[in-house]
Design a protein around this motif. Structure first.
Motif, PDB file in Angstrom:
ATOM      1  N   TYR A 153      30.408   9.402 -41.056  1.00 45.71           N
ATOM      2  CA  TYR A 153      31.490   8.938 -40.202  1.00 45.71           C
ATOM      3  C   TYR A 153      30.838   8.302 -38.976  1.00 45.71           C
ATOM      4  O   TYR A 153      30.108   8.972 -38.237  1.00 45.71           O
ATOM      5  CB  TYR A 153      32.382  10.102 -39.766  1.00 45.71           C
ATOM      6  N   GLN A 154      31.092   7.012 -38.753  1.00 50.71           N
ATOM      7  CA  GLN A 154      30.407   6.271 -37.695  1.00 50.71           C
ATOM      8  C   GLN A 154      31.368   5.295 -37.030  1.00 50.71           C
ATOM      9  O   GLN A 154      32.493   5.103 -37.489  1.00 50.71           O
ATOM     10  CB  GLN A 154      29.225   5.491 -38.275  1.00 50.71           C
ATOM     11  N   VAL A 155      30.849   4.640 -35.972  1.00 54.07           N
ATOM     12  CA  VAL A 155      31.623   3.581 -35.322  1.00 54.07           C
ATOM     13  C   VAL A 155      30.750   2.333 -35.211  1.00 54.07           C
ATOM     14  O   VAL A 155      30.608   1.583 -36.167  1.00 54.07           O
ATOM     15  CB  VAL A 155      32.159   4.022 -33.940  1.00 54.07           C
ATOM     16  N   ASP A 156      30.095   2.142 -34.091  1.00 60.25           N
ATOM     17  CA  ASP A 156      29.394   0.884 -33.827  1.00 60.25           C
ATOM     18  C   ASP A 156      28.186   0.637 -34.725  1.00 60.25           C
ATOM     19  O   ASP A 156      27.864  -0.504 -35.040  1.00 60.25           O
ATOM     20  CB  ASP A 156      28.959   0.835 -32.354  1.00 60.25           C
ATOM     21  N   GLU A 157      27.487   1.690 -35.140  1.00 63.49           N
ATOM     22  CA  GLU A 157      26.257   1.501 -35.904  1.00 63.49           C
ATOM     23  C   GLU A 157      26.501   1.052 -37.334  1.00 63.49           C
ATOM     24  O   GLU A 157      25.581   0.576 -38.015  1.00 63.49           O
ATOM     25  CB  GLU A 157      25.426   2.784 -35.879  1.00 63.49           C
ATOM     26  N   THR A 158      27.732   1.168 -37.829  1.00 58.55           N
ATOM     27  CA  THR A 158      28.008   0.869 -39.232  1.00 58.55           C
ATOM     28  C   THR A 158      27.694  -0.570 -39.592  1.00 58.55           C
ATOM     29  O   THR A 158      27.155  -0.859 -40.659  1.00 58.55           O
ATOM     30  CB  THR A 158      29.479   1.174 -39.564  1.00 58.55           C
ATOM     31  N   LYS A 159      28.031  -1.503 -38.726  1.00 59.23           N
ATOM     32  CA  LYS A 159      27.854  -2.914 -39.072  1.00 59.23           C
ATOM     33  C   LYS A 159      26.403  -3.248 -39.355  1.00 59.23           C
ATOM     34  O   LYS A 159      26.086  -3.979 -40.310  1.00 59.23           O
ATOM     35  CB  LYS A 159      28.421  -3.817 -37.977  1.00 59.23           C
TER      36      LYS A 159
END
Length: 371
Positions: A231-237
């Protein structure tokens, strides 16, 4: 934008040498947070010729801040957050610490209920006239009295076409066990619960306890089957660019960023529908630098500046004049310029009443703690 894409090809080559890196996004010393679940610690400047700005990570062309300072002589004390909820905690805990903030639409609704927002004086922000007509009277802020749109977009699935050999037209693919340990979910209550609710046939704004319980159980099922990689936010891209997973729930702007860096990636908004959102700019009622805040918001509404920001972060621009400047490079992108059919099957988030929020938090905690 074409020059940017050429530059991105160079970046791809360099990036291939750094596949072990977790992320290219690193908060600086002025950043209010180092991780999505860590409360921000802002460092506001209370006096002087400054404007205190609280924005999302990776959500502006940094050169725009320098240009504003050069043109106006006003120093931008720029601070960052990673979730709406973290932002709200800091705004309420630090009265007067921030002048301009960039909440999402449903959070604007909540901030209005709490009396936190100043009314927009459009005489002091003439460039707001460039905002497209369809976004000037939003449901979360009637007549745009307290907010001005900054960016908008959708939530969908970013996928690697070399790893996925079937149509990505349903949220159900995120529960397909053939993609075990190959799916990045968003570390966000509203987004992960929202897409699951849509998959199950409910509204993203459902307050039906049975619907929410069903969504929780579905997310737990996904996790227990080992499908979720993280589960991630900014690092996923950046991890998707590096080929670290097959599928990811992602905001459209981050998806476009990743696609430009890795042509094997593609983006889809599933047939069940999704969330369409607006991130506006607001000025807080207790802002210490009101005039400077108005100048900053007006500057970001200037077409050439709106163009710079759009081309830097790949989210959809609400600025009709900036869109004209970008031309076909923008209008031909189904990610940044989705069809009306896609828009029609999407919903805006409504705010969750504070009496109901503990239920959401408890359900999400069960999902994150599931083994």
């Amino acid at each position: 934008m074409k020059l940017r894409k050429i530059a991105l090809l160079i970046v791809v080559t360099l990036f291939a040498l750094l596949l072990t890196a977790c992320s290219t996004s690193t908060p600086d010393a002025a950043s209010p947070t180092d991780a999505p679940d860590t409360a921000a610690t802002p460092v506001p400047v209370q006096s002087g010729n400054v404007v205190n700005v609280f924005n999302w990570e990776d959500y502006i062309d940094e050169s725009v801040l320098e240009q504003f300072e050069q043109e106006t002589g006003i120093h931008v004390n720029y601070m960052r957050f990673t979730t709406n909820e973290d932002m709200m905690v800091q705004v309420e805990a630090n009265p007067g610490a921030f002048d301009v903030v960039f909440p999402s639409d449903y959070m604007v609704e909540r901030m209005l209920k709490k009396g936190l927002l100043a009314e927009i004086n459009h005489d002091n922000i003439p460039n707001a006239a460039n905002i497209m007509e369809s976004l000037r009277n939003p449901s979360y802020d009637p007549n745009g009295a307290h907010s001005i749109p900054y960016m908008w977009g959708t939530v969908g699935i970013l996928y690697n076409t070399k790893m996925v050999d079937e149509p990505v037209d349903s949220w159900g693919i995120l529960w397909n066990e053939k993609y075990a340990n190959n799916v990045f979910m968003m570390d966000s209550i509203r987004d992960s619960m929202g897409v699951t609710l849509k998959y199950l046939g409910y509204s993203v704004n459902s307050r039906d306890v049975n619907a929410l319980e069903a969504a929780k159980q579905k997310l737990i099922e996904q996790k227990q089957k080992g499908i979720v990689k993280a589960y991630q936010v900014d690092e996923t891209k950046d991890k998707m660019v590096a080929g670290e997973a097959a599928l990811a729930v992602m905001w459209s702007g981050d998806a476009q960023y990743a696609i430009d860096l890795n042509p094997d990636l593609a983006y889809a908004v599933p047939m069940e529908g999704s969330n369409i959102w607006v991130d506006p700019m607001v000025i807080l009622k207790d802002a210490k630098n009101m005039s400077n805040a108005e100048k900053f918001v007006d500057f970001l509404c200037r077409p050439d500046i709106a163009q710079k920001n759009c081309e830097a972060i790949w989210y959809s621009s609400p600025n009709s004049t900036a869109i004209e400047l970008m031309g076909e490079d923008y209008t031909s992108s189904p990610v940044m310029n989705p069809s009306q059919d896609v828009i029609d099957r999407c919903e805006f988030f409504n705010d969750i009443d504070e009496t109901f929020m503990p239920i959401y938090n408890a359900l999400w905690k069960e999902v994150k703690n599931a083994k």
